[in-house]
Enzyme design. Structure first.
Site, PDB file in Angstrom:
ATOM      1  N   LYS A 156       0.866  -1.175   0.000  1.00 51.52           N
ATOM      2  CA  LYS A 156       0.000   0.000   0.000  1.00 51.52           C
ATOM      3  C   LYS A 156       0.899   1.220   0.000  1.00 51.52           C
ATOM      4  O   LYS A 156       2.037   1.148   0.474  1.00 51.52           O
ATOM      5  CB  LYS A 156      -0.869   0.024   1.262  1.00 51.52           C
ATOM      6  CG  LYS A 156      -2.102   0.878   1.135  1.00 51.52           C
ATOM      7  CD  LYS A 156      -3.244   0.086   0.538  1.00 51.52           C
ATOM      8  CE  LYS A 156      -4.463   0.909   0.316  1.00 51.52           C
ATOM      9  NZ  LYS A 156      -5.620   0.045  -0.005  1.00 51.52           N
ATOM     10  N   ASP A 196      -7.024   4.164  -4.614  1.00 53.87           N
ATOM     11  CA  ASP A 196      -7.659   4.027  -3.300  1.00 53.87           C
ATOM     12  C   ASP A 196      -8.284   5.408  -3.040  1.00 53.87           C
ATOM     13  O   ASP A 196      -8.520   6.157  -4.002  1.00 53.87           O
ATOM     14  CB  ASP A 196      -6.618   3.635  -2.229  1.00 53.87           C
ATOM     15  CG  ASP A 196      -7.260   3.100  -0.951  1.00 53.87           C
ATOM     16  OD1 ASP A 196      -7.659   1.928  -0.930  1.00 53.87           O
ATOM     17  OD2 ASP A 196      -7.380   3.853   0.036  1.00 53.87           O
TER      18      ASP A 196
HETATM   19  N1  GLU Z   1      -7.293   0.010  -2.927  1.00 51.96           N
HETATM   20  C1  GLU Z   1      -8.038  -1.182  -3.197  1.00 51.96           C
HETATM   21  C2  GLU Z   1      -8.051  -2.078  -1.987  1.00 51.96           C
HETATM   22  O1  GLU Z   1      -8.058  -1.589  -0.870  1.00 51.96           O
HETATM   23  C3  GLU Z   1      -7.607  -1.851  -4.487  1.00 51.96           C
HETATM   24  C4  GLU Z   1      -6.177  -2.266  -4.564  1.00 51.96           C
HETATM   25  C5  GLU Z   1      -5.747  -2.781  -5.938  1.00 51.96           C
HETATM   26  O2  GLU Z   1      -6.569  -2.873  -6.836  1.00 51.96           O
HETATM   27  O3  GLU Z   1      -4.565  -3.085  -6.051  1.00 51.96           O
HETATM   28  O4  GLU Z   1      -8.114  -3.272  -2.058  1.00 51.96           O
END
Ligand code: GLU
Length: 475
Positions: A156, A196
């Site tokens: 992340k 996100d």
């Molecule tokens: N931000 C999204 C999550 O919390 C998607 C992450 C992604 O697609 O890599 O899962």
């Protein structure tokens, strides 16, 4: 001074560090003591990082008995290793605003675990973020990605940049500067970011453009791309739709469905919008949405036409949800969240820690039967405990909102094959993934006839990553 540091480090080391040591040293002691000891060490190693601590605590508590039956994990200190990020990158992001003034933000990427695949997870741009939040999100992502059945590790990242009130050109300059550092750390076989909070198709576009320019390569190194340039159909809808598919499975265990159910949703961004859309399609009555300033309560239910307005308001106008209340003459709850409103199903889709113990109690008192998390960890641990004690169906984010990253996984497949799948195919595969995640939660989380989805998701998510780590040796 250096002595002091040495002493501190020594204390930290003395305080566990491998789960096998705890168990051996404390021979005869109860599990709770060992778990306490482990958690104390997590606190010491990550001082002041409350969000990360809470996330680790939840997982450790869920899997503790399971670890008892698996000495091989203890022997290899899997729990200790799985709670330590593989790599953390922090960097300066300088950019120039429209007045010609130089601004500086901080960029982050926490590459948490790559045991089952390249790092994968979103980028969040929001003033509230810090290293603690990214560590917690990347840790959660590791288990979520494992649950999707795709080969994706957990990561992340993002920045404390506030997209609110910025011009399009400021956002572009920021995204370009952010990518000018990040590009060297990512790649289709290394780390694949996505969106996100605060990062949608526009921001992904600017970052991808800069990535392509710096690397001279058109590759699937970012997901959530536009449909014209490598994006997957249904990626935008995936988290919200997947959430409702998961709710559908949860309700099925109680021989019911979404028809006629009153659904309270918080948030009004990507996840909330598409969760509302799918809930309406399946016959539910969506009665609330919110943003950081307040919530709207539409007793008659939000229909497709009103939802189109929400999308326009939030995605194009970048306005406030209060404007919905004014336009449709419905109640506006200034500064409030929607958890005091009577509903059958609650879907927190805004951000972490938005349901506390009192909110949970009010949902329970008002007859809510199911809570599923569209956001990452919106319910604090007191709230989760209350839901579980009161027999509420509770779907934690790492299971219930995994649809977004699952379709990111499909986007990576399509990029590798240089094709674009039809929407029906992606939708069918998304439904399958959500069903499978639900099945795993039932398999590992059924205790005395009822499903503890937190336990199920944590054990199932952990198992695959832990086994991969064992097979790859001490790395
Ligand atoms: N931000 C999204 C999550 O919390 C998607 C992450 C992604 O697609 O890599 O899962």
């Amino acid at each position: 001074m250096s002595n002091q540091i040495h002493i501190q480090n020594q204390e930290v080391e003395d305080n566990i560090i491998s789960s096998s040591e705890i168990r051996e040293n404390k021979n005869g002691d109860t599990d709770t003591n060992s778990l306490d000891c482990f958690l104390k060490s997590i606190r010491k190693l990550n001082p002041g990082e409350e969000e990360f601590y809470e996330a680790v605590k939840e997982v450790a508590e869920s899997i503790w008995d399971y670890l008892d039956d698996h000495p091989e994990y203890q022997k290899s200190s899997i729990l200790r290793r799985i709670t330590e990020p593989e790599r953390i990158i922090m960097f300066r992001v300088p950019w120039t605003d429209d007045n010609g003034e130089v601004q500086v933000n901080r960029g982050y990427r926490v590459e948490f675990n790559s045991a089952i695949g390249p790092y994968k997870g979103g980028l969040r741009f929001h003033p509230s973020v810090n290293l603690d939040i990214f560590k917690f999100l990347a840790f959660e992502q590791t288990f979520k990605n494992s649950l999707t059945t795709h080969p994706m590790g957990g990561a992340k990242g993002g920045s404390n940049f506030d997209v609110k009130g910025k011009s399009d050109m400021e956002i572009m300059r920021f995204c370009q500067s952010f990518m000018t550092e990040l590009y060297r750390h990512i790649g289709e076989n290394t780390d694949i970011p996505a969106g996100d909070i605060g990062v949608g198709e526009r921001e992904i576009g600017y970052m991808f453009g800069q990535y392509k320019r710096l690397t001279n390569e058109f590759s699937g190194s970012i997901t959530g791309k536009g449909l014209l340039w490598g994006g997957s159909k249904l990626r935008a809808e995936a988290t919200g739709f997947g959430l409702i598919y998961f709710v559908y499975e949860m309700l099925k265990t109680k021989q019911t469905d979404l028809k006629g159910k009153r659904v309270a949703i918080s948030g009004s961004g990507n996840v909330a919008q598409f969760a509302a859309q799918k809930a309406i399609e399946l016959g539910a009555k969506v009665i609330t949405l919110s943003d950081s300033a307040g919530a709207i309560y539409d007793k008659d239910g939000i229909n497709y036409e009103k939802l189109e307005y929400v999308k326009y308001l939030k995605n194009e106008e970048r306005g406030r949800i209060r404007e919905y209340a004014e336009k449709y003459d419905v109640e506006y709850l200034e500064g409030e969240k929607p958890w005091n409103i009577e509903c059958d199903i609650a879907l927190p889709c805004a951000t972490q820690n938005e349901i506390n113990g009192d909110d949970a109690q009010s949902l329970i008192d008002n007859g809510c039967i199911c809570v599923a998390e569209g956001a990452n960890k919106p319910s604090v641990s007191d709230a989760v405990q209350k839901f579980q004690e009161n027999g509420i169906l509770f779907g934690p984010g790492k299971a219930a909102n995994a649809g977004g990253v699952a379709v990111s996984g499909f986007e990576m497949c399509q990029n590798g094959m240089r094709i674009q799948w039809p929407i029906e195919k992606v939708d069918f595969m998304l439904q399958q993934v959500m069903e499978e995640i639900h099945e795993k939660c039932v398999e590992w989380g059924t205790v005395n006839g009822s499903v503890n989805y937190v336990r199920g998701a944590n054990i199932a998510g952990f198992q695959k990553v832990a086994d991969a780590m064992l097979q790859q040796g001490v790395v």
